[in-house]
Design a protein around this motif. Structure first.
Motif, mmCIF file in Angstrom:
data_model
loop_
_atom_site.group_PDB
_atom_site.id
_atom_site.type_symbol
_atom_site.label_atom_id
_atom_site.label_comp_id
_atom_site.label_asym_id
_atom_site.label_seq_id
_atom_site.Cartn_x
_atom_site.Cartn_y
_atom_site.Cartn_z
ATOM 1 N N VAL A 137 0.857 -1.184 0.000
ATOM 2 C CA VAL A 137 0.000 0.000 0.000
ATOM 3 C C VAL A 137 0.893 1.233 0.000
ATOM 4 O O VAL A 137 1.709 1.420 0.911
ATOM 5 C CB VAL A 137 -0.937 0.018 1.232
ATOM 6 N N LEU A 138 0.764 2.062 -1.054
ATOM 7 C CA LEU A 138 1.582 3.274 -1.186
ATOM 8 C C LEU A 138 0.744 4.519 -0.934
ATOM 9 O O LEU A 138 -0.434 4.567 -1.289
ATOM 10 C CB LEU A 138 2.175 3.365 -2.590
ATOM 11 N N ARG A 139 1.387 5.517 -0.345
ATOM 12 C CA ARG A 139 0.753 6.834 -0.200
ATOM 13 C C ARG A 139 1.833 7.897 -0.298
ATOM 14 O O ARG A 139 2.778 7.896 0.483
ATOM 15 C CB ARG A 139 0.025 6.953 1.142
ATOM 16 N N GLN A 140 1.698 8.766 -1.289
ATOM 17 C CA GLN A 140 2.674 9.821 -1.546
ATOM 18 C C GLN A 140 4.089 9.260 -1.620
ATOM 19 O O GLN A 140 5.042 9.818 -1.092
ATOM 20 C CB GLN A 140 2.578 10.913 -0.474
ATOM 21 N N GLY A 141 4.208 8.099 -2.281
ATOM 22 C CA GLY A 141 5.514 7.505 -2.522
ATOM 23 C C GLY A 141 6.067 6.657 -1.404
ATOM 24 O O GLY A 141 7.110 6.024 -1.569
ATOM 25 N N GLU A 142 5.423 6.633 -0.272
ATOM 26 C CA GLU A 142 5.916 5.863 0.870
ATOM 27 C C GLU A 142 5.096 4.600 1.075
ATOM 28 O O GLU A 142 3.891 4.578 0.850
ATOM 29 C CB GLU A 142 5.872 6.718 2.144
ATOM 30 N N VAL A 143 5.772 3.544 1.552
ATOM 31 C CA VAL A 143 5.096 2.292 1.850
ATOM 32 C C VAL A 143 4.361 2.448 3.189
ATOM 33 O O VAL A 143 4.984 2.641 4.226
ATOM 34 C CB VAL A 143 6.088 1.123 1.919
ATOM 35 N N ILE A 144 3.027 2.369 3.125
ATOM 36 C CA ILE A 144 2.214 2.476 4.335
ATOM 37 C C ILE A 144 2.052 1.105 4.996
ATOM 38 O O ILE A 144 2.118 0.972 6.216
ATOM 39 C CB ILE A 144 0.821 3.063 4.005
ATOM 40 N N GLU A 145 1.854 0.098 4.165
ATOM 41 C CA GLU A 145 1.672 -1.259 4.678
ATOM 42 C C GLU A 145 2.080 -2.259 3.600
ATOM 43 O O GLU A 145 1.917 -1.998 2.412
ATOM 44 C CB GLU A 145 0.219 -1.485 5.095
ATOM 45 N N GLN A 205 -3.111 -2.974 9.499
ATOM 46 C CA GLN A 205 -2.461 -2.374 10.664
ATOM 47 C C GLN A 205 -2.527 -0.846 10.661
ATOM 48 O O GLN A 205 -2.401 -0.220 11.702
ATOM 49 C CB GLN A 205 -0.986 -2.805 10.708
ATOM 50 N N GLN A 206 -2.709 -0.238 9.493
ATOM 51 C CA GLN A 206 -2.648 1.217 9.372
ATOM 52 C C GLN A 206 -4.032 1.806 9.071
ATOM 53 O O GLN A 206 -4.845 1.187 8.385
ATOM 54 C CB GLN A 206 -1.672 1.618 8.262
ATOM 55 N N ASP A 207 -4.253 3.030 9.569
ATOM 56 C CA ASP A 207 -5.549 3.704 9.375
ATOM 57 C C ASP A 207 -5.856 3.916 7.896
ATOM 58 O O ASP A 207 -6.998 3.782 7.470
ATOM 59 C CB ASP A 207 -5.557 5.060 10.099
ATOM 60 N N TYR A 208 -4.815 4.257 7.103
ATOM 61 C CA TYR A 208 -5.033 4.526 5.683
ATOM 62 C C TYR A 208 -5.512 3.268 4.962
ATOM 63 O O TYR A 208 -6.421 3.320 4.127
ATOM 64 C CB TYR A 208 -3.749 5.050 5.039
ATOM 65 N N THR A 209 -4.917 2.121 5.294
ATOM 66 C CA THR A 209 -5.351 0.861 4.685
ATOM 67 C C THR A 209 -6.787 0.556 5.073
ATOM 68 O O THR A 209 -7.596 0.118 4.239
ATOM 69 C CB THR A 209 -4.430 -0.294 5.134
ATOM 70 N N LEU A 211 -10.088 0.105 2.573
ATOM 71 C CA LEU A 211 -10.944 -1.082 2.617
ATOM 72 C C LEU A 211 -12.391 -0.711 2.922
ATOM 73 O O LEU A 211 -13.330 -1.317 2.400
ATOM 74 C CB LEU A 211 -10.418 -2.062 3.668
ATOM 75 N N THR A 212 -12.584 0.304 3.765
ATOM 76 C CA THR A 212 -13.944 0.747 4.113
ATOM 77 C C THR A 212 -14.645 1.355 2.905
ATOM 78 O O THR A 212 -15.836 1.127 2.670
ATOM 79 C CB THR A 212 -13.897 1.783 5.255
ATOM 80 N N LEU A 213 -13.893 2.131 2.100
ATOM 81 C CA LEU A 213 -14.490 2.821 0.963
ATOM 82 C C LEU A 213 -14.695 1.919 -0.244
ATOM 83 O O LEU A 213 -15.484 2.237 -1.135
ATOM 84 C CB LEU A 213 -13.604 4.008 0.552
ATOM 85 N N SER A 214 -13.972 0.802 -0.309
ATOM 86 C CA SER A 214 -14.038 -0.046 -1.513
ATOM 87 C C SER A 214 -15.339 -0.826 -1.575
ATOM 88 O O SER A 214 -16.004 -1.039 -0.599
ATOM 89 C CB SER A 214 -12.853 -1.004 -1.538
#
Length: 529
Positions: free
Chosen positions: A498-506, A518-522, A526-529
Motif C-alpha cells: 500500500v503506497l501513499r505519496q511515494g511511501e510504503v504504508i503497509e 495495521q494502518q488507518d489509511y489501509t 478497505l472501508t471505501l471499496s
C-alpha cells in the motif's frame, strides 16, 4: 407544458463504412430531469459512449448517422440544430467529461492555459479572476498544491490527476447538464468518494442534471436516482436505482450484479527462488527554476521501496492516484532513472545501457492502463502483436510470425480472423486483450500490469481476471499488478504493498493485510471499496 432537461426519444445510431451500414444503437429512450442523476451501465461495446457523444453531435457525420429518433434539450432538438446553436450549448450549458484524459488534454499547453480557455470562452472571465476560480476548483477535485501545479503539463500528472483536471474543466462552466463518461475510472476509492461528494454538492447547488456512464455498480448504488442498462445497443432495463438493485428483472442485469471479482489467487509453485528483487528503490524528479532552468530541488515520488517476487507470484501495488504506483512500474522497466538495487534473475539491472538491457526486455513486459493510447491506431492487430517479434526474433519469417500471432490471439480469447482490423474496430475489453497478447507473444517471465481492468465493465473484467489467472498458471508468470480496485487485487495477488505519496504504508501477505490491516489509511481504503 414543461419539458425534461434531456430527452432521448427512440434513437437509432448507425455507422456506414465501405458502403455497408451497421446499426449500433436501436430504439433508445432516456430522460434526465434537472437535479437528477441517470446512470447508464452496460458492457463495453454496448453503445453507452456512442449515445453520449451523439447528444452533443461530437461524432463525425458521415460515417455516423441517426436514422430514427431525436435528442431534445429543454424541448429543443439537438440532432437538427445548426452549428451556431450547438456551439452555444457545447461546453457551456452541457459539459462532458471524457473517458480518456490524456487524449482530451492538450499535451502542449499547461493546465492553467487549458482551464483559463474554458472560463474565457464560456464565462468571459479575465485571467486574474479566472486564476482564483481555477485554483479553487482544482482544490475541490483533489489536486494537492493546486497553485503550484498550474504550470504543469498533462504528462507531468498521474492518470488519476489528469482525470481530476478533466472533471474540473467540465465543472468550471457550471453546466445545466453534465455528461460524465467513466469519470472515476482512473481514481482510487478515496478520491472517488471525494469526487462523488463533489458531484452531489454541485447537483444540488446548480440543480444540475447528470448523465453518469460507468461500469462500477457500487458507484451507481451511491449516486444514481435512475439506472438504464444497455446490452448490444439496446436498453434492456430501466428503473429507479433502489428497485433495480433490489429486484433486477433482466437476466443481463442480474449477471452484471453478480460479476464482482471473487475467488483466490493461483496457488504458488513450490519453488521460491526470487525472480525479481528490489531493495530501497527511490525515484526523484528534478525541480527546475529560473531563466536557465537550474535544478533547485528534487521531488521524491517513490521512497525506499523493497520487495521480492518469485515465479508464478503476483504482487499488488495499491494506493491513491499520484502515490507512485505507475512510477514504480516505469522504474522497474528501466524506462525512468531510479536509485536502489533491482535484481532480475539474480543479475542487476541498474546501470545497464540500452543495448545491454535489450536481451532482458522480452523477459519483462508491460500492459498499460489505457489500450486506446498504447495501441498504435495506424497499425492493424497483426502488426501490433508481432512488433515485439520483429525486434527480438528478427530471423522469423512472415509466415512464422503470423502463426504465432494467431496462436496468442486464440489464447487470450480473440478471434484470429480479426487480426487485419485496426484497434478502433474493437471494444475496450477486446483492446485490452490485444495489449495482453502483445506482451504474451514474447513469452515473458514477468508482466507489469498497470490498471489493466480499470476501464472495463464488470463482466469483461471478470473475463480478463480469469484469463490472467489461467495464463499465470500455465506459464508460471509473475505479475506486478498496479490497481486501485481492492476487490481485483484480493482475487489475483499473493502479496500487496500500500503506497501513499511515494511511501510504503503497509506491506505483506495479501490475505493478512485485507483481513487485519495495521494502518488507518489501509483501513480507510478497505472501508471505501
Amino acid at each position: 407544458m414543461t419539458h425534461p432537461l434531456l430527452a432521448i426519444d427512440r434513437l437509432s445510431i448507425a455507422f456506414t463504412q465501405q458502403g455497408e451500414t451497421r446499426t449500433v444503437v436501436s430504439d433508445l429512450s432516456l430522460q434526465v430531469e434537472a437535479g437528477e442523476t441517470l446512470a447508464l451501465v452496460g458492457e463495453s461495446g454496448s453503445g453507452k459512449t456512442v449515445s453520449a457523444l451523439s447528444i452533443l453531435r461530437l461524432l463525425p457525420s458521415p460515417p455516423v448517422s441517426w436514422p430514427e429518433g431525436d435528442i431534445r434539450f429543454h424541448g429543443q432538438s439537438l440532432l437538427h440544430a445548426d452549428e451556431h446553436t450547438l456551439r452555444g450549448i457545447r461546453g457551456n450549458r452541457i459539459a462532458m467529461i471524457f473517458q480518456e484524459p490524456m487524449v482530451s488534454l492538450n499535451p502542449l499547453h499547461t493546465l492553467e492555459k487549458q482551464l483559463y480557455e474554458v472560463l474565457s470562452l464560456h464565462r468571459g472571465m479575465r485571467r486574474e479572476a479566472a486564476r482564483g476560480e481555477i485554483i479553487t476548483c482544482l482544490d475541490r477535485v483533489g489536486i494537492r498544491n493546486a497553485a503550484r501545479r498550474l504550470a504543469d503539463y498533462p504528462h507531468q500528472l498521474s492518470g488519476g490527476e489528469r482525470q481530476r483536471v478533466m472533471i474540473a474543466m467540465a465543472l468550471l462552466t457550471r453546466p445545466e447538464l453534465l455528461i460524465a463518461d467513466e469519470p472515476t475510472t482512473a481514481l482510487d476509492v478515496s478520491v472517488q468518494a471525494q469526487i462523488l461528494k463533489l458531484l452531489r454538492e454541485l447537483r444540488q447547488e446548480l440543480n444540475m442534471g447528470l448523465l453518469f456512464i460507468t461500469h462500477n455498480l457500487s458507484i451507481v448504488r451511491k449516486l444514481a436516482d435512475n439506472v438504464a442498462v444497455m446490452q448490444n445497443g439496446r436498453c434492456v432495463e430501466q428503473n429507479r436505482a433502489t428497485t433495480l438493485f433490489a429486484a433486477p428483472a433482466h437476466p443481463y442485469t442480474q449477471r452484471l450484479l453478480n460479476s464482482e471479482p471473487s475467488g483466490d489467487p493461483v496457488p504458488l509453485p513450490a519453488e521460491n527462488t526470487p525472480l525479481l528483487e528490489v531493495d530501497d528503490l527511490c525515484v526523484e524528479f528534478p525541480v527546475r527554476k529560473g531563466l536557465l532552468r537550474r535544478v533547485v530541488d528534487h521531488n521524491r515520488v517513490v521512497k525506499n521501496l523493497s520487495f521480492s517476487l518469485c515465479p508464478g507470484e503476483a504482487l499488488g501495488l495499491v494506493g491513491e492516484s499520484g502515490s507512485g504506483k505507475s512510477t514504480t512500474g516505469m522504474a522497474l522497466l528501466r524506462l525512468i532513472a531510479s536509485k536502489g538495487r533491482i535484481l532480475f534473475d539474480g543479475k542487476p539491472l541498474n546501470g545497464l545501457s540500452r543495448k545491454q538491457l535489450l536481451p532482458v526486455r522480452h523477459r519483462i513486459q508491460v500492459v498499460f492502463q489505457d489500450p486506446n493510447s498504447s495501441l498504435n491506431p495506424r497499425l492493424n492487430v497483426l502488426q501490433i502483436i508481432e512488433e515485439g517479434l520483429r525486434v527480438h526474433q528478427p530471423t522469423l519469417s512472415v509466415q512464422e510470425r503470423e502463426k504465432q500471432v494467431i496462436a496468442v490471439m486464440q489464447e487470450v480469447g480473440l478471434d484470429a480472423e480479426m487480426r487485419h482490423r485496426y484497434p478502433a474496430a474493437f471494444s475496450g475489453g477486446q483492446r485490452q486483450r490485444i495489449a495482453i497478447a502483445r506482451a504474451l507473444i514474447l513469452k515473458p517471465e514477468l508482466i507489469i500490469l498497470d490498471e489493466p481492468t480499470s476501464s472495463l465493465d464488470r463482466t469483461v473484467q471478470a473475463q480478463i481476471l480469469t484469463l490472467l489467472k489461467s495464463l499465470q498458471e500455465k506459464h508460471r508468470l509473475a505479475y506486478i499488478f498496479i490497481s486501485h480496485d481492492l476487490h481485483v487485487v484480493r482475487s489475483l495477488c499473493h502479496q500487496v504493498i500500500v503506497l501513499r505519496q511515494g511511501e510504503v504504508i503497509e506491506q505483506g501477505e495479501c490475505r493478512r493485510v485485507f483481513s487485519e490491516p495495521q494502518q488507518d489509511y489501509t483501513r480507510q481504503l478497505l472501508t471505501l471499496s
